[in-house]
Design a protein around this motif. Sequence first.
Motif, PDB file in Angstrom:
ATOM      1  N   VAL A  83      58.264  15.183 -10.973  1.00 57.40           N
ATOM      2  CA  VAL A  83      58.706  15.035 -12.370  1.00 57.40           C
ATOM      3  C   VAL A  83      57.677  14.234 -13.171  1.00 57.40           C
ATOM      4  CG1 VAL A  83      61.135  15.079 -11.663  1.00 57.40           C
ATOM      5  CG2 VAL A  83      59.996  12.884 -11.935  1.00 57.40           C
ATOM      6  N   PRO A  84      57.672  14.383 -14.508  1.00 57.90           N
ATOM      7  CA  PRO A  84      56.820  13.507 -15.325  1.00 57.90           C
ATOM      8  C   PRO A  84      57.266  12.054 -15.097  1.00 57.90           C
ATOM      9  CG  PRO A  84      57.695  15.323 -16.642  1.00 57.90           C
ATOM     10  CD  PRO A  84      58.408  15.360 -15.334  1.00 57.90           C
ATOM     11  N   PRO A  85      56.308  11.110 -14.956  1.00 59.89           N
ATOM     12  CA  PRO A  85      56.677   9.721 -14.633  1.00 59.89           C
ATOM     13  C   PRO A  85      57.748   9.140 -15.545  1.00 59.89           C
ATOM     14  CG  PRO A  85      54.315  10.002 -14.502  1.00 59.89           C
ATOM     15  CD  PRO A  85      54.854  11.304 -14.996  1.00 59.89           C
ATOM     16  N   ASP A  86      57.681   9.452 -16.853  1.00 60.98           N
ATOM     17  CA  ASP A  86      58.646   8.860 -17.784  1.00 60.98           C
ATOM     18  C   ASP A  86      60.070   9.366 -17.551  1.00 60.98           C
ATOM     19  OD1 ASP A  86      56.653   7.460 -18.886  1.00 60.98           O
ATOM     20  OD2 ASP A  86      56.421   8.711 -20.689  1.00 60.98           O
ATOM     21  N   ASP A  87      60.216  10.500 -16.865  1.00 60.01           N
ATOM     22  CA  ASP A  87      61.555  11.079 -16.644  1.00 60.01           C
ATOM     23  C   ASP A  87      62.122  10.718 -15.276  1.00 60.01           C
ATOM     24  OD1 ASP A  87      61.145  12.279 -19.023  1.00 60.01           O
ATOM     25  OD2 ASP A  87      60.777  14.307 -18.223  1.00 60.01           O
ATOM     26  N   ALA A  88      61.389   9.898 -14.496  1.00 58.19           N
ATOM     27  CA  ALA A  88      61.761   9.690 -13.086  1.00 58.19           C
ATOM     28  C   ALA A  88      63.166   9.102 -12.934  1.00 58.19           C
ATOM     29  CB  ALA A  88      60.730   8.802 -12.401  1.00 58.19           C
ATOM     30  N   GLN A  89      63.504   8.109 -13.734  1.00 57.70           N
ATOM     31  CA  GLN A  89      64.810   7.458 -13.577  1.00 57.70           C
ATOM     32  C   GLN A  89      65.948   8.440 -13.854  1.00 57.70           C
ATOM     33  OE1 GLN A  89      65.529   4.757 -12.156  1.00 57.70           O
ATOM     34  NE2 GLN A  89      67.725   4.677 -12.649  1.00 57.70           N
ATOM     35  N   ARG A  90      65.744   9.262 -14.896  1.00 61.21           N
ATOM     36  CA  ARG A  90      66.783  10.248 -15.243  1.00 61.21           C
ATOM     37  C   ARG A  90      66.983  11.241 -14.098  1.00 61.21           C
ATOM     38  NH1 ARG A  90      66.632  15.147 -17.924  1.00 61.21           N
ATOM     39  NH2 ARG A  90      64.427  15.040 -18.456  1.00 61.21           N
TER      40      ARG A  90
ATOM     41  N   GLU B  49      65.057  -5.818  -1.099  1.00 60.42           N
ATOM     42  CA  GLU B  49      64.554  -6.145   0.254  1.00 60.42           C
ATOM     43  C   GLU B  49      64.642  -4.937   1.179  1.00 60.42           C
ATOM     44  OE1 GLU B  49      67.327  -8.185  -1.081  1.00 60.42           O
ATOM     45  OE2 GLU B  49      65.580  -8.954  -2.171  1.00 60.42           O
ATOM     46  N   GLU B  50      65.598  -4.048   0.908  1.00 56.07           N
ATOM     47  CA  GLU B  50      65.840  -2.908   1.793  1.00 56.07           C
ATOM     48  C   GLU B  50      64.877  -1.744   1.561  1.00 56.07           C
ATOM     49  OE1 GLU B  50      69.932  -0.884   2.747  1.00 56.07           O
ATOM     50  OE2 GLU B  50      70.152  -2.320   1.133  1.00 56.07           O
ATOM     51  N   LEU B  51      64.217  -1.720   0.391  1.00 53.07           N
ATOM     52  CA  LEU B  51      63.449  -0.534  -0.001  1.00 53.07           C
ATOM     53  C   LEU B  51      62.292  -0.241   0.951  1.00 53.07           C
ATOM     54  CD1 LEU B  51      63.196  -1.003  -3.894  1.00 53.07           C
ATOM     55  CD2 LEU B  51      64.710   0.522  -2.625  1.00 53.07           C
ATOM     56  N   SER B  52      62.043   1.055   1.214  1.00 55.82           N
ATOM     57  CA  SER B  52      60.879   1.452   2.024  1.00 55.82           C
ATOM     58  C   SER B  52      59.607   1.119   1.251  1.00 55.82           C
ATOM     59  CB  SER B  52      60.890   2.956   2.275  1.00 55.82           C
ATOM     60  OG  SER B  52      62.147   3.367   2.706  1.00 55.82           O
ATOM     61  N   HIS B  53      58.467   1.137   1.987  1.00 56.83           N
ATOM     62  CA  HIS B  53      57.211   0.711   1.360  1.00 56.83           C
ATOM     63  C   HIS B  53      56.821   1.585   0.168  1.00 56.83           C
ATOM     64  CE1 HIS B  53      55.965   3.647   4.458  1.00 56.83           C
ATOM     65  NE2 HIS B  53      54.972   3.944   3.659  1.00 56.83           N
ATOM     66  N   TYR B  54      57.366   2.818   0.088  1.00 56.09           N
ATOM     67  CA  TYR B  54      56.947   3.735  -0.978  1.00 56.09           C
ATOM     68  C   TYR B  54      57.943   3.805  -2.131  1.00 56.09           C
ATOM     69  CZ  TYR B  54      60.151   6.482   1.915  1.00 56.09           C
ATOM     70  OH  TYR B  54      61.237   6.901   2.643  1.00 56.09           O
ATOM     71  N   SER B  55      59.080   3.114  -2.019  1.00 57.75           N
ATOM     72  CA  SER B  55      60.177   3.410  -2.943  1.00 57.75           C
ATOM     73  C   SER B  55      60.346   2.403  -4.076  1.00 57.75           C
ATOM     74  CB  SER B  55      61.483   3.501  -2.143  1.00 57.75           C
ATOM     75  OG  SER B  55      62.560   3.638  -3.027  1.00 57.75           O
ATOM     76  N   ALA B  56      60.611   2.942  -5.289  1.00 53.70           N
ATOM     77  CA  ALA B  56      60.926   2.071  -6.433  1.00 53.70           C
ATOM     78  C   ALA B  56      62.430   2.028  -6.657  1.00 53.70           C
ATOM     79  CB  ALA B  56      60.250   2.612  -7.685  1.00 53.70           C
ATOM     80  N   GLY B  57      63.167   2.775  -5.852  1.00 56.13           N
ATOM     81  CA  GLY B  57      64.628   2.796  -5.980  1.00 56.13           C
ATOM     82  C   GLY B  57      65.197   3.801  -5.003  1.00 56.13           C
TER      83      GLY B  57
ATOM     84  N   ALA C 234      65.479   8.910  -2.969  1.00 52.89           N
ATOM     85  CA  ALA C 234      64.497   7.866  -3.289  1.00 52.89           C
ATOM     86  C   ALA C 234      63.615   8.270  -4.458  1.00 52.89           C
ATOM     87  CB  ALA C 234      63.619   7.589  -2.073  1.00 52.89           C
ATOM     88  N   ASN C 235      63.247   7.270  -5.240  1.00 49.66           N
ATOM     89  CA  ASN C 235      62.204   7.456  -6.250  1.00 49.66           C
ATOM     90  C   ASN C 235      60.898   6.989  -5.594  1.00 49.66           C
ATOM     91  OD1 ASN C 235      60.367   7.288  -8.300  1.00 49.66           O
ATOM     92  ND2 ASN C 235      61.627   6.007  -9.643  1.00 49.66           N
ATOM     93  N   ARG C 236      60.122   7.959  -5.079  1.00 47.01           N
ATOM     94  CA  ARG C 236      58.905   7.620  -4.325  1.00 47.01           C
ATOM     95  C   ARG C 236      57.721   7.372  -5.246  1.00 47.01           C
ATOM     96  NH1 ARG C 236      59.216  10.030   1.646  1.00 47.01           N
ATOM     97  NH2 ARG C 236      57.197   9.027   1.787  1.00 47.01           N
ATOM     98  N   THR C 237      57.954   7.379  -6.521  1.00 49.19           N
ATOM     99  CA  THR C 237      56.915   7.201  -7.556  1.00 49.19           C
ATOM    100  C   THR C 237      55.740   8.164  -7.313  1.00 49.19           C
ATOM    101  OG1 THR C 237      55.724   5.414  -6.418  1.00 49.19           O
ATOM    102  CG2 THR C 237      57.582   4.771  -7.821  1.00 49.19           C
ATOM    103  N   ASP C 238      54.511   7.699  -7.634  1.00 53.04           N
ATOM    104  CA  ASP C 238      53.330   8.537  -7.376  1.00 53.04           C
ATOM    105  C   ASP C 238      52.598   8.026  -6.129  1.00 53.04           C
ATOM    106  OD1 ASP C 238      52.397   6.155  -8.343  1.00 53.04           O
ATOM    107  OD2 ASP C 238      51.461   6.981 -10.146  1.00 53.04           O
TER     108      ASP C 238
ATOM    109  N   ILE D  48      60.956  12.502  -6.811  1.00 53.16           N
ATOM    110  CA  ILE D  48      62.331  12.118  -6.461  1.00 53.16           C
ATOM    111  C   ILE D  48      62.679  12.901  -5.206  1.00 53.16           C
ATOM    112  CG2 ILE D  48      64.737  11.973  -7.247  1.00 53.16           C
ATOM    113  CD1 ILE D  48      62.667  10.388  -8.982  1.00 53.16           C
ATOM    114  N   GLU D  49      63.144  12.197  -4.190  1.00 50.02           N
ATOM    115  CA  GLU D  49      63.337  12.823  -2.881  1.00 50.02           C
ATOM    116  C   GLU D  49      64.757  12.652  -2.345  1.00 50.02           C
ATOM    117  OE1 GLU D  49      62.384  10.601   0.686  1.00 50.02           O
ATOM    118  OE2 GLU D  49      60.979  12.185   1.206  1.00 50.02           O
ATOM    119  N   PRO D  50      65.563  13.727  -2.380  1.00 47.77           N
ATOM    120  CA  PRO D  50      66.816  13.700  -1.630  1.00 47.77           C
ATOM    121  C   PRO D  50      66.517  14.161  -0.196  1.00 47.77           C
ATOM    122  CG  PRO D  50      66.939  15.161  -3.571  1.00 47.77           C
ATOM    123  CD  PRO D  50      65.494  14.892  -3.293  1.00 47.77           C
TER     124      PRO D  50
END
Length: 434
Positions: A201-208, A239-247, A266-270, A300-302
């Motif tokens: 997804v475009p970075p600005d739309d990641a949370q949505r 504290e629980e988040l994986s090394h790649y995750s922002a949420g 997970a929101n794995r960002t870029d 975004i990864e389900p």
Amino acid sequence: MEELVRLCKARGFVFPSAEIYGGFRSTYDYGPLGVLLARNVKEAWWRSMVQLRSEVVGLDASILSSPKIWEASGHLKNFTDPLVDCRTCKQRWRADQLPTTDDGKLKCPNCGGMDFTDARPFNLMFKTFVGPVEDEGAVAYLRPETAQGHFVNFANVLQTEHLKPPFGTAQVGKSFRNEITPGNFVFRTREFEQMELEYYVPPDDAQRWFEYWCNERYEWYVRLGIPREMLRLRHHSKEELSHYSAGTADVEFAFPWGWGELEGIANRTDFDLKAHSAASGQVLEYFDSATGERYVPYVIEPAAGVARTMMAFLLAAYTIDEVAGEERTLLRLHPRIAPYQVAVLPLSKKDTLLPLSQEVLQLLQPVAMCDYDVTRAIGRRYRRQDEIGTPLCVTVDFESLEDKAVTVRDRDSTTQERVPIDRLVETVTARLAW
Ligand code: GAP
């Protein structure tokens, strides 16, 4: 839970692996019904993630994978669990899963001891060698997640499919983790199947999109029959988040031992695309030739597990009720998930009924997975079908030879309806509500 494990073995869903040799380290084999159930879980996932969407395409990457992938992804360094040994009984444990005493000390579930070695990081990836020489140059890893196979194919997929974010790749396949403490039947094993979507997804739309997928995935379990009160969505603490995750949020199920994860969103960002781009020197970004826009998409990864989902469906469907004063066990499985959708049952083994029964079976086989059972009394055959979750039984009796009709019995209500054979396919398809 014990009852479910018993049913799984007795009815051929899941067997302990290498049972004739006493079993093998928490590994399991899927029997005739387990294979059908697992296929249906994967089919239902594929249908909702790929078939019913136009922006998601499939992928099937290799399991044996280059160390370069895992170095770039951070797994070689970070994919570890804290391992401790109990000094009293010598058992090994995951420190973060051990029970603690009231004053916060770790306690050994095996011997009650409280004297442990210091925790050391234990990498969960299975290492092997490709080719005949077992040296460092021949090292490969069995993938611990399917996800990296998506990221290293990002540019290939973009080139061949001309997709524009938001778009996704979907993959179902085996992953391997050398878990320190596998357990709870098939909940945590070292070899397991995952169903993963990587949604760019475009970075600005990641949370949505993160919120969209949390909701979408939760509702998928509900649509397939799991009651809402047996499900919850739990957001991870920092504290629980994986090394790649922002949420990250987990869809959890109320297992008999407590809430347990079915799936993580997970929101794995870029993180992954940038890491692989830096390590490989390849450009892994989206370029819009119409607008000249260029960016690295967020992901975004389900990510769900097949075995855990199967267990949840079985546990939610497991019911004991009473029919005509007799207790019966049944699995109220959704027709899309049930191993067989239809059982064709000739009332008697007499030769006169078998040709028509076979005809009926052949009519139904192209539209539904059918069981065919001529053994024992009809009442006992109905009970067996109830216990394995078959939604409909079609009984061919002596009258069928005359009136060219059969009886269709409903698993949940046990009501029966006489249906002309020439309207059977239509009736069964409608009743299964595909
Ligand atoms: N790519 C992200 C990822 O792999 P994960 O939460 O570690 O995330 C996703 O795994 C899902 O895979 C889990 O929610 C679970 O259903 C399944 N899974 C993970 N480890 C497992 C294991 N050892 N045994 C069975 N299923 C497992």
